[in-house]
Write a protein that holds these residues in place. Structure first.
Motif, PDB file in Angstrom:
ATOM      1  N   ARG A   1       8.050   3.309   2.722  1.00 13.94           N
ATOM      2  CA  ARG A   1       7.369   4.085   1.684  1.00 13.94           C
ATOM      3  C   ARG A   1       5.883   4.235   2.012  1.00 13.94           C
ATOM      4  O   ARG A   1       5.305   5.304   1.826  1.00 13.94           O
ATOM      5  CB  ARG A   1       7.560   3.391   0.336  1.00 13.94           C
ATOM      6  CG  ARG A   1       6.938   4.135  -0.831  1.00 13.94           C
ATOM      7  CD  ARG A   1       7.227   3.415  -2.129  1.00 13.94           C
ATOM      8  NE  ARG A   1       6.612   4.085  -3.266  1.00 13.94           N
ATOM      9  CZ  ARG A   1       6.673   3.636  -4.510  1.00 13.94           C
ATOM     10  NH1 ARG A   1       7.333   2.525  -4.772  1.00 13.94           N
ATOM     11  NH2 ARG A   1       6.082   4.296  -5.483  1.00 13.94           N
ATOM     12  N   SER A   2       5.271   3.153   2.497  1.00 11.44           N
ATOM     13  CA  SER A   2       3.854   3.223   2.860  1.00 11.44           C
ATOM     14  C   SER A   2       3.633   4.145   4.051  1.00 11.44           C
ATOM     15  O   SER A   2       2.653   4.897   4.093  1.00 11.44           O
ATOM     16  CB  SER A   2       3.335   1.820   3.197  1.00 11.44           C
ATOM     17  OG  SER A   2       3.338   0.995   2.064  1.00 11.44           O
TER      18      SER A   2
ATOM     19  N   SER B   1       1.713   9.370   6.125  1.00  9.37           N
ATOM     20  CA  SER B   1       2.006  10.661   6.749  1.00  9.37           C
ATOM     21  C   SER B   1       1.595  11.812   5.840  1.00  9.37           C
ATOM     22  O   SER B   1       1.017  12.807   6.309  1.00  9.37           O
ATOM     23  CB  SER B   1       3.505  10.745   7.072  1.00  9.37           C
ATOM     24  OG  SER B   1       3.800  11.962   7.708  1.00  9.37           O
ATOM     25  N   ARG B   2       1.851  11.694   4.537  1.00 12.82           N
ATOM     26  CA  ARG B   2       1.446  12.750   3.592  1.00 12.82           C
ATOM     27  C   ARG B   2      -0.075  12.874   3.547  1.00 12.82           C
ATOM     28  O   ARG B   2      -0.606  13.979   3.452  1.00 12.82           O
ATOM     29  CB  ARG B   2       1.993  12.458   2.189  1.00 12.82           C
ATOM     30  CG  ARG B   2       3.485  12.596   2.059  1.00 12.82           C
ATOM     31  CD  ARG B   2       3.908  12.933   0.631  1.00 12.82           C
ATOM     32  NE  ARG B   2       3.331  12.053  -0.362  1.00 12.82           N
ATOM     33  CZ  ARG B   2       3.853  10.878  -0.734  1.00 12.82           C
ATOM     34  NH1 ARG B   2       4.963  10.445  -0.149  1.00 12.82           N
ATOM     35  NH2 ARG B   2       3.279  10.150  -1.668  1.00 12.82           N
TER      36      ARG B   2
ATOM     37  N   ILE C   1      -6.136   7.999  -5.380  1.00 13.20           N
ATOM     38  CA  ILE C   1      -7.257   7.875  -4.453  1.00 13.20           C
ATOM     39  C   ILE C   1      -7.278   6.494  -3.816  1.00 13.20           C
ATOM     40  O   ILE C   1      -7.668   6.321  -2.654  1.00 13.20           O
ATOM     41  CB  ILE C   1      -8.603   8.168  -5.168  1.00 13.20           C
ATOM     42  CG1 ILE C   1      -9.759   8.193  -4.166  1.00 13.20           C
ATOM     43  CG2 ILE C   1      -8.855   7.156  -6.267  1.00 13.20           C
ATOM     44  CD1 ILE C   1      -9.709   9.335  -3.199  1.00 13.20           C
ATOM     45  N   GLY C   2      -6.807   5.490  -4.558  1.00 13.88           N
ATOM     46  CA  GLY C   2      -6.748   4.139  -4.018  1.00 13.88           C
ATOM     47  C   GLY C   2      -5.837   4.030  -2.808  1.00 13.88           C
ATOM     48  O   GLY C   2      -6.060   3.186  -1.933  1.00 13.88           O
ATOM     49  N   SER C   3      -4.808   4.876  -2.756  1.00 14.14           N
ATOM     50  CA  SER C   3      -3.902   4.865  -1.611  1.00 14.14           C
ATOM     51  C   SER C   3      -4.616   5.331  -0.349  1.00 14.14           C
ATOM     52  O   SER C   3      -4.356   4.834   0.745  1.00 14.14           O
ATOM     53  CB  SER C   3      -2.686   5.753  -1.881  1.00 14.14           C
ATOM     54  OG  SER C   3      -1.893   5.225  -2.915  1.00 14.14           O
ATOM     55  N   VAL C   4      -5.523   6.303  -0.507  1.00 10.85           N
ATOM     56  CA  VAL C   4      -6.294   6.767   0.643  1.00 10.85           C
ATOM     57  C   VAL C   4      -7.207   5.652   1.130  1.00 10.85           C
ATOM     58  O   VAL C   4      -7.273   5.357   2.333  1.00 10.85           O
ATOM     59  CB  VAL C   4      -7.107   8.022   0.280  1.00 10.85           C
ATOM     60  CG1 VAL C   4      -8.001   8.432   1.453  1.00 10.85           C
ATOM     61  CG2 VAL C   4      -6.181   9.169  -0.113  1.00 10.85           C
TER      62      VAL C   4
END
Length: 205
Positions: free
Chosen positions: A18-19, A24-25, A55-58
């Motif tokens: 999933r990560s 990739s996205r 935004i935290g994922s970025v």
């Protein structure tokens, strides 16, 4: 001449599928936005919005947009290498000219079609308009790794230097071809192929 280490811009490497899909996205969104707004107007917030992630994922992966562009460039290098390796599987070990065509054809295809590639390619155009030597060293080292075994040549300092000179020459002429014509001036590209064949023939024939 020692190989240049591959750049890594990730704060944290994805462990779960999933990560990896989220990363990739994020890179896909970064590439699309580079084409749409350019590097200066690119923002991590816009990338997060386009990728559909918080935004935290970025920031989990990247500290800033430069690191994100560097990671995109590294992904470009990996994808190009995979495509070249696949093409090499269909060429004979003594046919270095077909191997050269594979290297150039796959690069030109990405230059024309891969989102964001015209700005970051393998990392040597950010900030826009600058040219740095290290990415070309990385490409030359990758070429040596790809072609040495295929051509039955030792991956020694001489071969690395030969490919570095070829990569630097090709880089300059490709930039010229795409300045003359946004799709790449075919006459200049043909001249580049002839120049590289003449130069590499001194070593590989």
């Amino acid at each position: 001449m020692k190989p240049v280490p591959h750049a890594t811009s990730l704060r944290r490497a994805p462990v779960q599928r999933r990560s990896a899909e989220r990363l990739s996205r994020i890179l896909d969104a970064c590439a699309d936005l580079l084409d749409e707004v350019g590097y200066d107007a690119l923002s991590t917030r816009a990338v997060a919005l386009r990728a559909g992630v918080p935004i935290g994922s970025v920031y989990r992966f990247f500290g800033n947009k430069r690191q994100m562009a560097d990671a995109l460039a590294q992904r470009n290098l990996e994808r190009w290498s995979e495509r070249v390796a696949e093409r090499l599987g269909a060429t004979g070990p003594d046919d270095w000219r077909s191997a050269l065509d594979a290297v150039l054809d796959e690069y030109l295809a990405m230059k024309r079609t891969a989102p964001g590639f015209s700005l970051v390619d393998f990392g040597n155009q950010i900030p826009v308009g600058t040219r740095h030597g290290e990415p070309n060293h990385r490409v030359a080292d990758r070429l040596t790794d790809l072609l040495a075994g295929h051509l039955g040549r030792p991956a020694d300092e001489d071969l690395r230097r030969t490919f570095l000179v070829a990569v630097e020459a090709a880089d300059t002429l490709v930039q010229l071809a795409f300045r003359v014509d946004p799709e790449g001036d075919e006459k200049i590209i043909t001249e580049m192929r002839e120049l590289l064949r003449a130069y590499l023939g001194r070593v590989l024939d």
